[in-house]
Motif scaffolding. Structure first.
Motif, PDB file in Angstrom:
ATOM      1  N   GLN A  88       0.822  -1.206   0.000  1.00 29.14           N
ATOM      2  CA  GLN A  88       0.000   0.000   0.000  1.00 29.14           C
ATOM      3  C   GLN A  88       0.860   1.262   0.000  1.00 29.14           C
ATOM      4  OE1 GLN A  88      -2.564  -0.492   3.389  1.00 29.14           O
ATOM      5  NE2 GLN A  88      -4.205  -1.449   2.190  1.00 29.14           N
ATOM      6  N   LYS A  89       1.976   1.223   0.705  1.00 32.54           N
ATOM      7  CA  LYS A  89       2.861   2.384   0.747  1.00 32.54           C
ATOM      8  C   LYS A  89       3.611   2.565  -0.570  1.00 32.54           C
ATOM      9  CE  LYS A  89       3.622   2.082   5.750  1.00 32.54           C
ATOM     10  NZ  LYS A  89       4.623   1.848   6.811  1.00 32.54           N
ATOM     11  N   GLY A  90       3.698   1.505  -1.366  1.00 30.41           N
ATOM     12  CA  GLY A  90       4.439   1.600  -2.621  1.00 30.41           C
ATOM     13  C   GLY A  90       5.926   1.738  -2.423  1.00 30.41           C
ATOM     14  N   ALA A  91       6.474   1.034  -1.438  1.00 28.11           N
ATOM     15  CA  ALA A  91       7.893   1.139  -1.144  1.00 28.11           C
ATOM     16  C   ALA A  91       8.724   0.463  -2.234  1.00 28.11           C
ATOM     17  CB  ALA A  91       8.193   0.511   0.220  1.00 28.11           C
ATOM     18  N   LYS A  92      10.025   0.711  -2.172  1.00 23.09           N
ATOM     19  CA  LYS A  92      10.931   0.134  -3.156  1.00 23.09           C
ATOM     20  C   LYS A  92      10.971  -1.375  -3.035  1.00 23.09           C
ATOM     21  CE  LYS A  92      15.690   0.410  -4.822  1.00 23.09           C
ATOM     22  NZ  LYS A  92      17.029   1.023  -4.621  1.00 23.09           N
ATOM     23  N   GLU A  93      10.844  -1.872  -1.823  1.00 21.48           N
ATOM     24  CA  GLU A  93      10.835  -3.322  -1.618  1.00 21.48           C
ATOM     25  C   GLU A  93       9.629  -3.962  -2.291  1.00 21.48           C
ATOM     26  OE1 GLU A  93      11.011  -6.540   2.090  1.00 21.48           O
ATOM     27  OE2 GLU A  93      11.047  -4.373   2.466  1.00 21.48           O
ATOM     28  N   ALA A  94       8.492  -3.272  -2.269  1.00 24.67           N
ATOM     29  CA  ALA A  94       7.303  -3.799  -2.945  1.00 24.67           C
ATOM     30  C   ALA A  94       7.510  -3.846  -4.454  1.00 24.67           C
ATOM     31  CB  ALA A  94       6.085  -2.943  -2.602  1.00 24.67           C
ATOM     32  N   GLU A  95       8.194  -2.830  -5.009  1.00 29.46           N
ATOM     33  CA  GLU A  95       8.476  -2.847  -6.447  1.00 29.46           C
ATOM     34  C   GLU A  95       9.397  -4.000  -6.810  1.00 29.46           C
ATOM     35  OE1 GLU A  95       9.998   0.909  -7.566  1.00 29.46           O
ATOM     36  OE2 GLU A  95       8.174   2.030  -7.034  1.00 29.46           O
ATOM     37  N   GLU A  96      10.349  -4.316  -5.918  1.00 28.49           N
ATOM     38  CA  GLU A  96      11.250  -5.431  -6.194  1.00 28.49           C
ATOM     39  C   GLU A  96      10.521  -6.771  -6.154  1.00 28.49           C
ATOM     40  OE1 GLU A  96      14.285  -5.059  -3.303  1.00 28.49           O
ATOM     41  OE2 GLU A  96      15.232  -3.299  -4.232  1.00 28.49           O
ATOM     42  N   LYS A  97       9.464  -6.866  -5.355  1.00 29.27           N
ATOM     43  CA  LYS A  97       8.715  -8.117  -5.266  1.00 29.27           C
ATOM     44  C   LYS A  97       7.669  -8.251  -6.370  1.00 29.27           C
ATOM     45  CE  LYS A  97       9.185  -8.777  -0.274  1.00 29.27           C
ATOM     46  NZ  LYS A  97       8.471  -8.966   1.010  1.00 29.27           N
ATOM     47  N   THR A  98       7.441  -7.210  -7.121  1.00 27.22           N
ATOM     48  CA  THR A  98       6.457  -7.266  -8.194  1.00 27.22           C
ATOM     49  C   THR A  98       7.072  -7.939  -9.417  1.00 27.22           C
ATOM     50  OG1 THR A  98       5.416  -5.232  -7.393  1.00 27.22           O
ATOM     51  CG2 THR A  98       4.929  -5.898  -9.651  1.00 27.22           C
ATOM     52  N   ARG A  99       6.315  -8.849  -9.997  1.00 27.62           N
ATOM     53  CA  ARG A  99       6.765  -9.554 -11.194  1.00 27.62           C
ATOM     54  C   ARG A  99       5.978  -9.066 -12.407  1.00 27.62           C
ATOM     55  NH1 ARG A  99      10.013 -10.097  -8.047  1.00 27.62           N
ATOM     56  NH2 ARG A  99      10.904 -12.002  -7.133  1.00 27.62           N
ATOM     57  N   CYS A 100       6.633  -9.091 -13.550  1.00 29.15           N
ATOM     58  CA  CYS A 100       6.038  -8.580 -14.787  1.00 29.15           C
ATOM     59  C   CYS A 100       5.970  -9.700 -15.806  1.00 29.15           C
ATOM     60  CB  CYS A 100       6.845  -7.397 -15.326  1.00 29.15           C
ATOM     61  SG  CYS A 100       6.246  -6.762 -16.915  1.00 29.15           S
ATOM     62  N   TRP A 101       4.793  -9.864 -16.391  1.00 32.66           N
ATOM     63  CA  TRP A 101       4.587 -10.830 -17.475  1.00 32.66           C
ATOM     64  C   TRP A 101       4.357 -10.029 -18.750  1.00 32.66           C
ATOM     65  CZ3 TRP A 101      -0.588 -13.714 -18.535  1.00 32.66           C
ATOM     66  CH2 TRP A 101      -0.436 -14.513 -19.671  1.00 32.66           C
ATOM     67  N   GLN A 102       5.332 -10.102 -19.664  1.00 34.24           N
ATOM     68  CA  GLN A 102       5.258  -9.353 -20.906  1.00 34.24           C
ATOM     69  C   GLN A 102       4.513 -10.162 -21.958  1.00 34.24           C
ATOM     70  OE1 GLN A 102       6.426  -6.055 -21.691  1.00 34.24           O
ATOM     71  NE2 GLN A 102       5.061  -6.554 -23.389  1.00 34.24           N
ATOM     72  N   LEU A 103       3.400  -9.619 -22.434  1.00 38.51           N
ATOM     73  CA  LEU A 103       2.630 -10.271 -23.489  1.00 38.51           C
ATOM     74  C   LEU A 103       3.249  -9.967 -24.849  1.00 38.51           C
ATOM     75  CD1 LEU A 103      -0.982  -9.451 -22.257  1.00 38.51           C
ATOM     76  CD2 LEU A 103       0.276 -11.571 -21.945  1.00 38.51           C
ATOM     77  N   PRO A 104       2.968 -10.791 -25.849  1.00 36.31           N
ATOM     78  CA  PRO A 104       3.494 -10.497 -27.198  1.00 36.31           C
ATOM     79  C   PRO A 104       3.028  -9.132 -27.677  1.00 36.31           C
ATOM     80  CG  PRO A 104       2.621 -12.732 -27.088  1.00 36.31           C
ATOM     81  CD  PRO A 104       2.249 -12.074 -25.799  1.00 36.31           C
ATOM     82  N   TRP A 105       3.967  -8.371 -28.177  1.00 32.88           N
ATOM     83  CA  TRP A 105       3.666  -6.993 -28.587  1.00 32.88           C
ATOM     84  C   TRP A 105       4.625  -6.596 -29.708  1.00 32.88           C
ATOM     85  CZ3 TRP A 105       7.063  -2.744 -27.906  1.00 32.88           C
ATOM     86  CH2 TRP A 105       6.534  -1.511 -28.283  1.00 32.88           C
ATOM     87  N   ALA A 106       4.080  -5.963 -30.707  1.00 29.96           N
ATOM     88  CA  ALA A 106       4.886  -5.454 -31.818  1.00 29.96           C
ATOM     89  C   ALA A 106       4.740  -3.941 -31.846  1.00 29.96           C
ATOM     90  CB  ALA A 106       4.423  -6.053 -33.147  1.00 29.96           C
ATOM     91  N   PRO A 107       5.835  -3.192 -31.821  1.00 29.81           N
ATOM     92  CA  PRO A 107       5.736  -1.719 -31.821  1.00 29.81           C
ATOM     93  C   PRO A 107       5.117  -1.208 -33.108  1.00 29.81           C
ATOM     94  CG  PRO A 107       8.002  -2.414 -32.171  1.00 29.81           C
ATOM     95  CD  PRO A 107       7.229  -3.655 -31.842  1.00 29.81           C
ATOM     96  N   THR A 108       4.461  -0.084 -32.981  1.00 23.27           N
ATOM     97  CA  THR A 108       3.847   0.545 -34.149  1.00 23.27           C
ATOM     98  C   THR A 108       4.930   1.022 -35.104  1.00 23.27           C
ATOM     99  OG1 THR A 108       2.029   1.290 -32.737  1.00 23.27           O
ATOM    100  CG2 THR A 108       2.258   2.343 -34.899  1.00 23.27           C
ATOM    101  N   PRO A 109       4.846   0.628 -36.359  1.00 28.16           N
ATOM    102  CA  PRO A 109       5.910   1.058 -37.294  1.00 28.16           C
ATOM    103  C   PRO A 109       5.950   2.568 -37.435  1.00 28.16           C
ATOM    104  CG  PRO A 109       4.044   0.092 -38.477  1.00 28.16           C
ATOM    105  CD  PRO A 109       3.805  -0.163 -37.013  1.00 28.16           C
ATOM    106  N   ILE A 110       7.160   3.099 -37.365  1.00 31.79           N
ATOM    107  CA  ILE A 110       7.365   4.547 -37.469  1.00 31.79           C
ATOM    108  C   ILE A 110       7.514   4.919 -38.945  1.00 31.79           C
ATOM    109  CG2 ILE A 110       8.850   6.485 -36.821  1.00 31.79           C
ATOM    110  CD1 ILE A 110       9.688   4.883 -34.371  1.00 31.79           C
ATOM    111  N   GLU A 111       6.677   5.822 -39.381  1.00 30.19           N
ATOM    112  CA  GLU A 111       6.733   6.254 -40.771  1.00 30.19           C
ATOM    113  C   GLU A 111       7.918   7.201 -40.975  1.00 30.19           C
ATOM    114  OE1 GLU A 111       3.082   7.965 -41.896  1.00 30.19           O
ATOM    115  OE2 GLU A 111       1.891   6.150 -41.528  1.00 30.19           O
ATOM    116  N   GLU A 112       8.791   6.821 -41.873  1.00 29.28           N
ATOM    117  CA  GLU A 112       9.945   7.667 -42.166  1.00 29.28           C
ATOM    118  C   GLU A 112       9.504   8.875 -42.997  1.00 29.28           C
ATOM    119  OE1 GLU A 112      12.863   5.361 -44.076  1.00 29.28           O
ATOM    120  OE2 GLU A 112      13.189   4.015 -42.348  1.00 29.28           O
ATOM    121  N   PRO A 113      10.093  10.032 -42.744  1.00 30.12           N
ATOM    122  CA  PRO A 113       9.720  11.222 -43.536  1.00 30.12           C
ATOM    123  C   PRO A 113      10.109  11.020 -44.997  1.00 30.12           C
ATOM    124  CG  PRO A 113      11.647  11.661 -42.163  1.00 30.12           C
ATOM    125  CD  PRO A 113      11.114  10.334 -41.729  1.00 30.12           C
TER     126      PRO A 113
END
Length: 720
Positions: free
Chosen positions: A252-277
């Motif tokens: 609840q406090k959002g301490a640094k220790e809580a951030e270290e215990k948080t795990r991230c699951w990255q879903l498949p993602w493709a970045p939006t293609p950048i249109e060249e000028p």
């Protein structure tokens, strides 16, 4: 790590002697089958059955255990979900159980109808006699097994770890399985079922709770949160916290220790293609193409304009020639001559000439104002307007009113047309002046336009704010929010409200006499005046703001107006492009919140005891039949086993919870099983390989002679 199924068909079934028992660990989550005396089961698969239909043939197929997701595209699984033969941890759907046993014996290599091997199958503690009887009947009648023995999975796990020297003869077995959790005391190596305790909470509820929390947290990724994936996340990331309340406060406090215990699951993602000028060559090519297209359009427009001018000139020459011919025609022959031309009168021909002349001037782009010629037929149309009323008959009076109305309407249209023409000329003059100033100093002109746009925007916003909230009525009182009707009225509207209030209350006392006196009607006329024209009519500032914004959009491509203050409404919301963070599922407080239901089932609405309280209940149930010294020593060997006891921190949390309910100084030792998942099958396989096992089984003849009453009293002896 998630459990892996083993369903390869065995080829050595005929090489195994018929006296070797088949060991089955029939768990609510996984089904395990193998031979007695071996250290690993041969067949492992999920204890579920699914019967989908083929999308083309419509044939129903039976899928036992895990299925290949790539094959689901050929089957319709919407009407047939995974089904289990268990209710909590008791088998009650024996049709499904038959599908599972058919598949298991086939994978083991038993292609013959009778299975000529003794069967040792596990069951839950205090299994109902109806379930045990139906299972024995299924094995005897369908598969023709010679003999059967039933044993408790938690007891086999405890005895196997006792052989390894991990736990003692007296102790407790805490078994947390897929759908239930048990606490079974052991005295002298034998389970004391009269003191065992059960709670209907297990790994299934932990997975389901985690799936619900993640689905509520990430509703846009619910299709990714399948049961199998959430099960893997649970086994990989969940843990048991020593102090649940302090861990929650940490997140609840959002301490640094809580951030270290948080795990991230990255879903498949493709970045939006950048249109060249585009390159300079591409820009030049597009500009040349655009110029050619514009030139072609201009040529087409010029050709169309020339064709139209020729048509109008020919039509005008024809009408003028017709007028000249009409002058040489006798008066009696005029109707017949006009009938041949299609016109009714000479006035109609002259009106057509005026109309064609105006169209021709407009097509040629001439800006000179056409001199309005007096309509010679005006006096003929409105002949009764100048005649006094006393000289007219009633029918002529009606005709005079009609002519007066037509004349007024016609003059009003002419004035409106003249006003529009003057406004158009004024607009063109201002555009020419603006363009001239822009060409003289483009930067200064653009800056002046921006300043003007900003001033007009503030002015319009201030006007709307005052119209909504009144003359700073709320600002002086530091009140925000809704305002009353009186604070939104201007001075004229407030005066009307005062007059209405006076007429309603002062005049309404006693008998209603409003309207008798002449001053009452004067008051009524004053109240009926429309004093709000200045608020309802068009606003010059808003029109000027729209013109300035349009002009800025033409000369400055980087200009983006604010939300329009005019009546056109607010601009549509702009959606930002999706980023990598939008496809991430963060698992923080859910890591320890979901397994906490094993200790506090009320978190999911189950009003039953947790693991710590179950230990105290089992110990208290020993008071009537066991001595005090046994009760004191029983907490010296507490074995935790089962698939739901694999979470990190489980032993420490159980030990801390039991220490809170035991007397001070009691010896408490919590031990972890060597393999919490397979120890039950290994213990059963080790027990079935001993020379004492044949005396623990019963055959088909014993079952039908002694009946269910004897089967109710049947109990396996684990110690010899």
């Amino acid at each position: 790590m998630p459990f892996i199924s083993q369903t390869q068909r065995q080829s050595d079934y005929n090489l195994i002697p018929s006296s070797c028992p088949i060991v089955i660990d029939n768990g609510a989550s996984y089904f395990r089958m193998g031979w007695a005396g071996e250290s690993e089961p041969r067949i492992i698969f999920r204890n579920i059955v699914q019967r989908p239909r083929h999308k083309i043939t419509g044939e129903t197929v039976t899928i036992v255990g895990d299925h290949d997701p790539a094959l689901l595209k050929y089957f319709d699984c919407t009407r047939s979900g995974p089904r289990s033969a268990f209710d909590n941890n008791v088998v009650f759907q024996f049709e499904i159980m038959e599908y599972i046993l058919d598949f298991a014996f086939d994978r083991l290599g038993a292609d013959q109808t009778p299975v000529n091997h003794p069967i040792l199958i596990t069951e839950c503690a205090c299994n109902p006699v109806q379930s045990r009887s139906k299972m024995a009947e299924l094995l005897f009648e369908t598969y023709g097994v010679p003999s059967i023995a039933f044993g408790v999975d938690a007891a086999f796990s405890y005895k196997y770890n006792q052989q390894l020297g991990i736990c003692d003869r007296d102790g407790l077995a805490i078994c947390s399985g897929f759908t239930t959790s048990h606490v079974i005391p052991f005295i002298n190596g034998e389970p004391a079922y009269e003191a065992c305790c059960r709670t209907n909470v297990g790994g299934y509820h932990v997975t389901d709770y985690l799936k619900q929390l993640l689905s509520l947290k990430y509703p846009h990724h619910m299709s990714r949160l399948t049961w199998e994936k959430v099960e893997d996340l649970k086994m990989e990331h969940c843990y048991i916290t020593p102090d649940y309340a302090s861990e929650v406060r940490l997140f609840q406090k959002g301490a640094k220790e809580a951030e270290e215990k948080t795990r991230c699951w990255q879903l498949p993602w493709a970045p939006t293609p950048i249109e060249e000028p585009p390159s300079e060559e591409e820009i030049a090519r597009k500009a040349a193409l655009k110029e050619r297209q514009g030139q072609r359009l201009r040529e087409m427009a010029e050709a169309k304009r020339s064709s139209k001018i020729n048509e109008l000139e020919n039509e005008l020459k024809g009408l003028e020639f017709l007028i000249q011919q009409l002058r040489h025609v006798n008066g009696n022959d005029i109707p017949s001559f006009l009938a041949e031309t299609g016109y009714v009168s000479k006035q109609e021909i002259e009106a057509a000439i005026v109309k064609v002349t105006q169209s021709l001037r407009k097509a040629k782009g001439e800006q000179d104002e056409i001199e309005e010629k007096p309509d010679p037929s005006t006096t003929e149309k409105y002949t009764l307007i100048d005649i006094p009323d006393n000289m007219l008959t009633p029918e002529q009076l009606k005709e005079k009113k009609r002519q007066l109305f037509l004349k007024t309407t016609s003059e009003g249209r002419q004035r409106a047309k003249q006003k529009r023409f003057e406004e158009e000329l004024e607009r063109e003059r201002r555009n020419k002046e603006d363009e001239q100033r822009r060409l003289e100093n483009p930067e200064l002109y653009m800056e002046q336009l921006r300043v003007k746009y900003r001033d007009l925007s503030e002015k319009v916003e201030q006007r709307k704010r005052l119209k909504t909230n009144g003359n700073h009525a709320n600002e002086s009182n530091n009140v925000s929010g809704g305002v009353g009707r009186g604070e939104r009225l201007n001075a004229a509207q407030k005066e009307r409200m005062r007059l209405l209030t006076t007429a309603a209350f002062d005049r309404g006392k006693g008998e209603d006499t409003f309207g008798i006196k002449d001053e009452d009607w004067q008051l009524y006329k004053k109240m009926s005046k429309d004093n709000d024209d200045e608020d309802e009519g068009p606003n010059e500032d808003e029109a000027e703001l729209a013109r300035v914004a349009s002009r800025l959009r033409e000369i400055d491509p980087t200009f983006f107006p604010k939300s329009e203050a005019s009546s056109s409404g607010s601009e549509p919301p702009r959606f930002r492009p999706l980023t990598k963070e939008d496809f991430q599922i963060l698992i923080g407080v859910e890591r320890f919140r979901c397994p906490e239901i094993l200790f506090h089932p009320n978190l999911i609405g189950v009003e039953q005891a947790g693991l710590e309280e179950m230990v105290g209940v089992s110990i208290r149930r020993l008071q009537q039949s066991r001595s005090e010294d046994i009760k004191e020593n029983i907490t010296d060997s507490i074995l935790i086993t089962g698939g739901s006891c694999l979470y990190p921190g489980m032993s420490e949390r159980v030990e801390a919870g039991i220490r809170m309910i035991r007397p001070c100084g009691s010896r408490i030792r919590v031990l972890r099983a060597s393999d919490a998942v397979l120890d039950a099958w290994r213990g059963a396989a080790s027990f079935a390989s001993t020379m004492h096992f044949p005396r623990q089984v019963f055959n088909k003849k014993d079952y039908y002679e002694k009946g269910e009453d004897w089967l109710r009293q049947y109990q396996l002896k684990y110690t010899f």
